[in-house]
Design a protein around this motif. Structure first.
Motif, PDB file in Angstrom:
ATOM      1  N   GLN A 141      -3.908  -5.752   7.110  1.00  0.00           N
ATOM      2  CA  GLN A 141      -2.560  -5.270   6.930  1.00  0.00           C
ATOM      3  C   GLN A 141      -2.512  -3.740   7.021  1.00  0.00           C
ATOM      4  OE1 GLN A 141      -0.583  -6.862   3.473  1.00  0.00           O
ATOM      5  NE2 GLN A 141      -1.242  -8.960   3.888  1.00  0.00           N
ATOM      6  N   ALA A 142      -1.317  -3.220   7.175  1.00  0.00           N
ATOM      7  CA  ALA A 142      -1.144  -1.773   7.257  1.00  0.00           C
ATOM      8  C   ALA A 142      -1.573  -1.112   5.950  1.00  0.00           C
ATOM      9  CB  ALA A 142       0.318  -1.441   7.564  1.00  0.00           C
ATOM     10  N   THR A 156      -9.015  -8.223  14.203  1.00  0.00           N
ATOM     11  CA  THR A 156      -8.142  -7.055  14.085  1.00  0.00           C
ATOM     12  C   THR A 156      -8.898  -5.870  13.505  1.00  0.00           C
ATOM     13  OG1 THR A 156      -6.265  -8.529  13.672  1.00  0.00           O
ATOM     14  CG2 THR A 156      -5.963  -6.209  13.122  1.00  0.00           C
ATOM     15  N   TRP A 195     -11.061 -11.769   0.743  1.00  0.00           N
ATOM     16  CA  TRP A 195     -10.141 -10.639   0.798  1.00  0.00           C
ATOM     17  C   TRP A 195     -10.654  -9.458  -0.030  1.00  0.00           C
ATOM     18  CZ3 TRP A 195      -5.505 -10.784   3.558  1.00  0.00           C
ATOM     19  CH2 TRP A 195      -5.138 -12.042   4.068  1.00  0.00           C
ATOM     20  N   ALA A 208      -6.089  -0.622   2.806  1.00  0.00           N
ATOM     21  CA  ALA A 208      -5.549  -1.690   3.650  1.00  0.00           C
ATOM     22  C   ALA A 208      -6.132  -3.024   3.202  1.00  0.00           C
ATOM     23  CB  ALA A 208      -5.892  -1.433   5.112  1.00  0.00           C
ATOM     24  N   SER A 229      -1.477   0.894   2.656  1.00  0.00           N
ATOM     25  CA  SER A 229      -0.492   1.127   1.615  1.00  0.00           C
ATOM     26  C   SER A 229      -1.209   1.748   0.435  1.00  0.00           C
ATOM     27  CB  SER A 229       0.186  -0.190   1.208  1.00  0.00           C
ATOM     28  OG  SER A 229       1.056  -0.003   0.119  1.00  0.00           O
ATOM     29  N   SER A 263      -7.795 -10.823   9.228  1.00  0.00           N
ATOM     30  CA  SER A 263      -6.471 -10.315   8.890  1.00  0.00           C
ATOM     31  C   SER A 263      -6.621  -8.893   8.385  1.00  0.00           C
ATOM     32  CB  SER A 263      -5.815 -11.187   7.810  1.00  0.00           C
ATOM     33  OG  SER A 263      -4.536 -10.690   7.480  1.00  0.00           O
ATOM     34  N   GLU A 301      -3.077  -9.644  -3.505  1.00  0.00           N
ATOM     35  CA  GLU A 301      -1.783  -9.164  -3.042  1.00  0.00           C
ATOM     36  C   GLU A 301      -1.920  -7.719  -2.567  1.00  0.00           C
ATOM     37  OE1 GLU A 301       0.960  -9.113  -6.289  1.00  0.00           O
ATOM     38  OE2 GLU A 301      -0.373  -7.971  -7.597  1.00  0.00           O
ATOM     39  N   THR A 302      -0.874  -7.228  -1.931  1.00  0.00           N
ATOM     40  CA  THR A 302      -0.862  -5.840  -1.470  1.00  0.00           C
ATOM     41  C   THR A 302      -0.866  -4.889  -2.661  1.00  0.00           C
ATOM     42  OG1 THR A 302       0.413  -6.496   0.475  1.00  0.00           O
ATOM     43  CG2 THR A 302       0.410  -4.162  -0.072  1.00  0.00           C
ATOM     44  N   ARG A 309      -2.995  -0.560  14.964  1.00  0.00           N
ATOM     45  CA  ARG A 309      -3.662  -1.833  14.735  1.00  0.00           C
ATOM     46  C   ARG A 309      -3.957  -2.455  16.098  1.00  0.00           C
ATOM     47  NH1 ARG A 309      -1.334  -5.182   9.962  1.00  0.00           N
ATOM     48  NH2 ARG A 309       0.597  -4.886  11.134  1.00  0.00           N
TER      49      ARG A 309
END
Length: 530
Positions: free
Chosen positions: A367-368, A348, A382, A374, A370, A365, A401-402, A341
């Motif tokens: 995130q890693a 990012t 989002w 991502a 998953s 934003s 959410e993730t 990242r």
């Protein structure tokens, strides 16, 4: 000259010794006789003529061989009297290794042990080496022949010297070089010194011209020209060179990788390198096999350290991160699943292990990854990205959410929905609330009423209850009009809402309820336990 004199002395000694032995043998079987002024050989025991009287002279030579003379020329007879070589040479002498040296018209040649001409008399001088090869000289130039008399190198050098390892040192115009055992030039005769050495099973030749050094392989490939003050093999298949205190490198194929312009070079395991010049640090990177390194950080930093994929540079207390392509970032994290990242200007993205921006640094934003996606946000919206940087779930939601177990809840315009990791909108955002899924079932709220939906988007129970809890042991507590009951995972109302009070969940197949002030225990079917 001394070598030639010693060789002659040795051959003379051999001649005398062998001659004496042969005389004894001759006396045992015959003797010379003369007829019409010519000499022959007759066996003493029965006067049988072994060699007709046709020679001017017969001379005991070696191992019962006879050197014969006729008309001022010399030949050789075998022990049985057979003429191995007709008299045609000006002289015949012992040579060594069972061979004979012959002279004709002032030129030298070599015969084998049977009198066969291995080397025709055409050289001014022949000097035998221990391995059977021989140096040959003609008109002041030197060459050499192999043990069978084949001319491998015509006389063209000022000097040749046979080495024990089979190589031949050559000199021309005061300069040194080398040939291999077959006469192929492996180091041209243009150096002041040549030194062979080995590293493991690989041989090399260090060359010197004036004060400058170079390097060849033992098979004749020039790796480094003789232009450097020092040349040495380095680790990781490189050759270090130095001039005027500056260091550079060649690869093992002889390609110049880094010119001599740095005070120090420290390689990382991936081939990139930290460089130092005038007390400052920079960084360089390879551009491909056999190609010169490229400077992606000029030596101007207080420190440069090689991290995975990036170089970390420090200048006046400020840290920056650089890929080998010269792209700068404000921060780069350690790799996770071969992705790093990276951040720049508050944005990012992700780099791959080559430093390429796999996902552009443009997200507010990120995130890693998953479950293969991502969670990303840009401009307040989002969604999810695939590893190739493409939008797997469009960035259009106000919140999400993730991804977990292949699904994620999303919010748009205050309404809740559900998406899966394949990018499908399983449940369009329409509920006022959507609780966390458990066993692929969630409670959904709409217009202050609760129902149940499955992870595949089916509405198991339309929102009609005042309250609804998660399923435990296959049953979920629901409430309507102040009364409690239970529904199963299919949405069936197994126990109609009728109790004034009821525990949230079953435990071991039973739960506590209260009706009209009476407390009781019921099983999963609603039957009271006595």
């Amino acid at each position: 000259m001394m070598q030639c004199v010693l060789r002659k002395a040795l051959f003379c000694a051999l001649f005398v010794w062998c001659g004496l032995c042969s005389v004894d043998q001759l006396l045992a079987q015959g003797t010379t006789f003369e007829k019409n002024g010519k000499k022959g050989l007759v066996r003493a025991s029965d006067n049988v003529i072994l060699v007709p009287a046709k020679y001017d002279d017969i001379i005991v030579f070696s191992n019962a061989w006879l050197k014969v003379k006729d008309g001022g020329k010399y030949g050789i007879l075998m022990p049985d009297g057979t003429e191995a070589t007709a008299p045609k040479y000006d002289n015949i002498d012992l040579y060594g290794n069972g061979k004979y040296e012959v002279k004709l018209g002032g030129k030298m040649g070599i015969l084998d042990a049977q009198g066969k001409e291995l080397v025709a008399p055409k050289y001014d001088e022949i000097i035998m080496a221990q391995d059977g090869r021989a140096q040959v000289k003609l008109n002041g130039k030197m060459g050499f022949v192999d043990e069978k008399g084949k001319e491998l190198v015509a006389p063209k050098y000022d000097a040749v010297l046979m080495m024990k390892n089979g190589r031949v040192q050559i000199t021309e115009g005061g300069k040194m070089g080398y040939l291999d055992e077959k006469g192929v030039e492996i180091v041209p005769a243009k150096f002041d010194a040549v030194k062979f050495f080995s590293v493991g099973a690989t041989g090399y030749a260090e060359t010197k011209l004036g004060t400058k050094m170079g390097l060849f392989t033992a098979t004749g490939k020039q790796l480094v020209p003789a232009e450097y003050e020092t040349v040495k093999l380095s680790a990781n298949e490189r050759i270090e060179v130095k001039n005027a205190g500056k260091v550079g490198f060649y690869d093992m194929q002889g390609n110049l990788l880094i010119p001599c312009k740095y005070d120090a070079i420290l390689f990382a395991v991936d081939g990139r390198a930290q460089v130092k010049a005038a007390g400052k640090f920079g960084a360089i990177a390879p551009q491909g096999a056999g190609k010169e390194y490229k400077e992606f950080l000029a030596p101007k930093y207080d420190d440069v350290k090689m991290a995975k994929v990036v170089a970390v540079a420090t200048l006046a207390g400020k840290t920056s991160y650089w890929t080998a392509a010269g792209v700068e970032y404000s921060a780069v994290e350690e790799p996770v699943n071969n992705l790093l990242r990276a951040k720049r200007g508050g944005k990012t993205g992700f780099l791959d292990m080559t430093g390429k921006e796999l996902i552009p640094v443009q997200y507010d934003s990120l995130q890693a990854f998953s479950e293969g996606v991502a969670l990303a946000q840009i401009g307040g919206k989002w969604g999810f990205l695939a590893p190739d940087g493409k939008e797997k779930v469009a960035l259009k939601y106000d919140a999400t959410e993730t991804m977990k177990s292949g699904i994620a809840r999303v919010v748009a315009a205050g309404k809740w929905g559900l998406v899966n990791k394949d990018g499908a909108e399983v449940i369009a955002p329409k509920y006022d609330s959507l609780r966390t899924f458990a066993d692929n079932i969630s409670q959904a709220k709409l217009a202050d009423k609760w129902g149940f939906v499955s992870a595949d988007g089916k509405e198991l129970v339309a929102p009609k209850y005042d309250a609804a809890d998660a399923h435990v042991e296959g049953m979920a507590r629901v409430a309507v009009g102040g009364k409690f009951g239970y529904v199963d995972k299919t949405g069936a109302e197994v126990i109609t809402p009728q109790y004034d009070e009821a525990d949230v969940a079953f435990k071991g197949g039973f739960t506590n309820v209260k009706l009209a002030g009476k407390a009781m225990i019921i099983d999963l079917t609603g039957k009271e336990k006595k």
